[in-house]
Scaffold this active site. Structure first.
Site, mmCIF file in Angstrom:
data_model
loop_
_atom_site.group_PDB
_atom_site.id
_atom_site.type_symbol
_atom_site.label_atom_id
_atom_site.label_comp_id
_atom_site.label_asym_id
_atom_site.label_seq_id
_atom_site.Cartn_x
_atom_site.Cartn_y
_atom_site.Cartn_z
ATOM 1 N N HIS A 48 40.144 32.334 33.124
ATOM 2 C CA HIS A 48 39.102 32.788 34.041
ATOM 3 C C HIS A 48 37.764 32.159 33.694
ATOM 4 O O HIS A 48 36.868 32.072 34.554
ATOM 5 C CB HIS A 48 39.002 34.315 33.994
ATOM 6 C CG HIS A 48 38.570 34.929 35.292
ATOM 7 N ND1 HIS A 48 37.705 34.302 36.176
ATOM 8 C CD2 HIS A 48 38.879 36.128 35.863
ATOM 9 C CE1 HIS A 48 37.507 35.078 37.221
ATOM 10 N NE2 HIS A 48 38.205 36.188 37.060
ATOM 11 N N ASP A 59 52.579 26.009 49.177
ATOM 12 C CA ASP A 59 53.908 25.429 49.393
ATOM 13 C C ASP A 59 54.108 24.291 48.408
ATOM 14 O O ASP A 59 53.514 23.226 48.534
ATOM 15 C CB ASP A 59 54.032 24.924 50.837
ATOM 16 C CG ASP A 59 55.413 24.365 51.149
ATOM 17 O OD1 ASP A 59 56.264 24.312 50.238
ATOM 18 O OD2 ASP A 59 55.635 23.966 52.305
#
Length: 444
Positions: free
Chosen positions: A158, A381
Site C-alpha cells: 500500500h 481479463d
C-alpha cells in the site's frame, strides 16, 4: 468457505525481474504513502472460470515491470523515519499452485460472495510470516483449480500505490499478457514530488480523522472502550442496484442528489453502530477514502500511481445515529466530510504527517470504508475472461465496498465485527430492503 485441501506447490517461487534495464534510483515516498496506516500489503483475490497460460503471465509480468519498476524494488528506511523505495530491480515474487479439489463456483454463495476464511491464505504463500519490509512490494500466486478455473492473488504494498494505482498496474499486466496494444493507455507516473510538504509545514485543520475517540467529559480519552471485543466474524452483505436506489430515495428529501456512496456508507455506518451497541454518548467515526487526483491544485499527473487519497471523517454520537432520523443525519455528515476535502485540506494533511510521523487514526470506535468499486477490478481479463469473483484475501475490521458481478450498480459490503454482533449487523443492514418487488418491477 474453508479451503480444506492443501495447495500443491510443484516448484519453488521465483523472482521475476524487469525484462529491460530500469532506472536505478531511490524513490521518494510522499507522506500519504509512508504513513503508519498504510504499512501493509493489500491482498487482492480474483477467481476466473477459465484457464490461463501461467508462463505467458510470468513473461508478461517481466515486461510490464519495466514501466512499473518500483514494484520490482525494495522498501527500506530513509531519513527521519520515512520509507523509500530502492529501485534495484530485485524483482517481484511469483508463485504457482494447484488445488484440484476446489472449483471457481465455490467462491460464490447465491448472489453474494463467499466470506473470506483464514484457509484462503494458502492461495498466497509468498506473503506469509514475514515482517512488512521483508516482503517484496509485489507478490503474486497463480493457482490452477480442478475445474479448469484459475485464482490470481496479488499482494501489493500500500505504500507504493492505492487502489487506483493497483488497478492501473493489473490492467497493464493483463494487456501485455494478451498482446494488446497500449497505444491509448496511460503510462504510469511514479514521481511523488507534487505531494511534498510545505516549508514550514502548516496544519490548518483539526483533522479529526487522526484524533482519539472519547466520551463527553472523559478526562482520559486513551481509555475509551474499544468496540472490537472478542473473536471477529466476517459479514458479507450484498446490496443490489435496486437496494442502493431505495437507500438513495430514502435520503433524497433531506439530501439533494444523494450519491450511491453517500447513501450506502451512511446506511452501513448506522447499522454497524446499532449492532455493536456502544455507549450512547460515545462519539463514533466513519472514516472513508477520498480520491484527491482532481481535488488538488494542480491536479495529480495522469497515471499517478502513488497514494492519491486522504481520509474524510464523519463523526457523531451513537445516540444520534441510532435515532429514527439517523440515516438522514449520517448521510448529511458523509456529504459534509467529503466536501471538506480540497487542496487546502490535502496540503494540511501532508503537513500534519510531516510533523507527526506516528499519526494513526484511533480505530477503537471507528468504521473505515475503502471502496473497490468503480476502479475496474471486476473487468480484469488475464486471458480467461472477466472474473467471477473479486475481493480481498482476508476480511479485516475495516469495511470494503466490492463490485458485484453482473450487477454494475450493486455493491457488496464486507466487514468483520465481533461474533456476537455479526447477525445483528446483517439484520440491521438488510431490514426493509429485501421486499424489492415494487422497485425491481418498475425497472424491468
Amino acid at each position: 468457505m474453508e479451503i480444506a485441501a492443501e495447495c500443491e506447490h510443484r516448484m519453488e517461487p521465483v523472482l521475476v525481474t524487469p525484462s529491460q534495464p530500469t532506472p536505478g534510483h531511490t524513490l521518494y515516498l510522499s507522506n500519504l504513502d509512508d504513513q503508519c496506516l498504510l504499512r501493509f500489503s493489500v491482498e487482492y483475490l480474483f477467481v476466473f472460470a477459465g484457464d490461463v497460460d501461467v508462463d505467458a503471465l510470468r513473461t508478461a509480468l517481466s515486461r510490464v515491470l519495466v514501466d512499473y519498476y518500483p514494484l520490482a524494488g525494495r522498501l527500506g528506511p530513509g531519513n527521519d523515519g520515512k520509507l523509500v523505495v530502492d529501485c534495484n530491480a530485485e524483482g517481484a515474487l511469483f508463485e504457482e499452485g494447484f488445488l484440484p479439489g476446489l472449483t471457481a463456483g465455490e467462491f460464490l454463495r447465491g448472489s453474494a460472495i463467499a466470506k473470506p476464511h483464514e484457509s484462503w491464505r494458502k492461495l498466497l504463500r509468498g506473503a506469509e510470516e514475514q515482517s512488512f519490509l521483508d516482503v517484496p512490494p509485489l507478490v503474486v500466486q497463480v493457482t490452477r483449480l480442478g475445474c479448469g478455473g484459475t485464482v490470481l492473488c496479488a499482494a501489493i504494498s500500500h505504500c507504493l500505490c492505492d487502489g487506483i494505482g493497483a488497478a492501473q498496474f493489473l490492467h497493464a499486466w493483463a494487456r501485455v499478457a494478451k498482446f494488446e496494444a497500449a497505444d491509448h493507455h496511460v503510462a504510469p507516473f511514479h514521481d511523488r514530488g507534487v505531494l511534498r510538504p510545505r516549508c514550514p509545514p502548516r496544519v490548518a485543520f483539526e483533522h479529526q480523522e487522526y484524533a482519539i475517540n472519547s466520551l463527553p467529559g472523559d478526562g482520559d480519552p486513551a481509555v475509551t472502550p474499544s468496540l472490537f471485543v472478542g473473536p471477529l466474524a466476517p459479514v458479507s452483505l450484498t446490496f443490489t442496484g435496486a437496494h442502493v436506489q431505495r437507500l438513495k430515495d430514502r435520503c433524497a428529501p433531506w439530501l439533494e442528489e444523494c450519491t450511491s456512496f453517500e447513501a450506502l456508507a451512511a446506511h452501513v455506518w448506522r447499522a454497524w453502530v446499532r449492532s455493536l451497541g456502544p455507549p450512547s454518548d460515545l462519539r463514533v467515526k466513519l472514516l472513508f477514502t477520498v480520491d484527491i487526483r482532481r481535488r488538488v491544485k494542480p491536479g495529480l499527473p495522469e497515471g499517478y500511481c502513488g497514494n492519491g487519497f486522504v481520509l474524510a471523517c464523519a463523526e457523531s454520537t451513537a445516540r444520534q445515529l441510532a435515532a429514527p432520523s439517523g440515516e438522514h443525519h449520517a448521510a448529511r455528515l458523509v456529504r459534509a466530510a467529503k466536501e471538506m476535502i480540497d487542496d487546502d485540506y490535502v496540503r494540511s494533511t501532508v503537513d500534519l504527517l510531516e510533523l507527526r510521523r506516528d499519526a494513526m487514526p484511533d480505530l477503537s470506535a471507528s468504521l473505515v470504508i475503502s471502496a473497490w468499486t468503480r476502479i475496474g477490478l471486476e473487468d480484469l481479463d488475464i486471458g480467461a475472461g472477466r472474473p467471477v469473483h473479486v475481493g480481498p484475501l482476508t476480511s479485516e475490521t475495516y469495511c470494503l465496498f466490492l463490485p458485484v458481478v453482473d450487477d454494475p450498480r450493486g455493491v457488496t459490503a464486507l466487514v468483520s465485527v465481533p461474533e456476537a454482533a455479526a447477525e445483528r449487523l446483517e439484520d440491521r443492514c438488510l431490514h426493509g430492503l429485501d421486499d424489492m418487488h415494487d422497485v425491481e418491477n418498475d425497472e424491468q
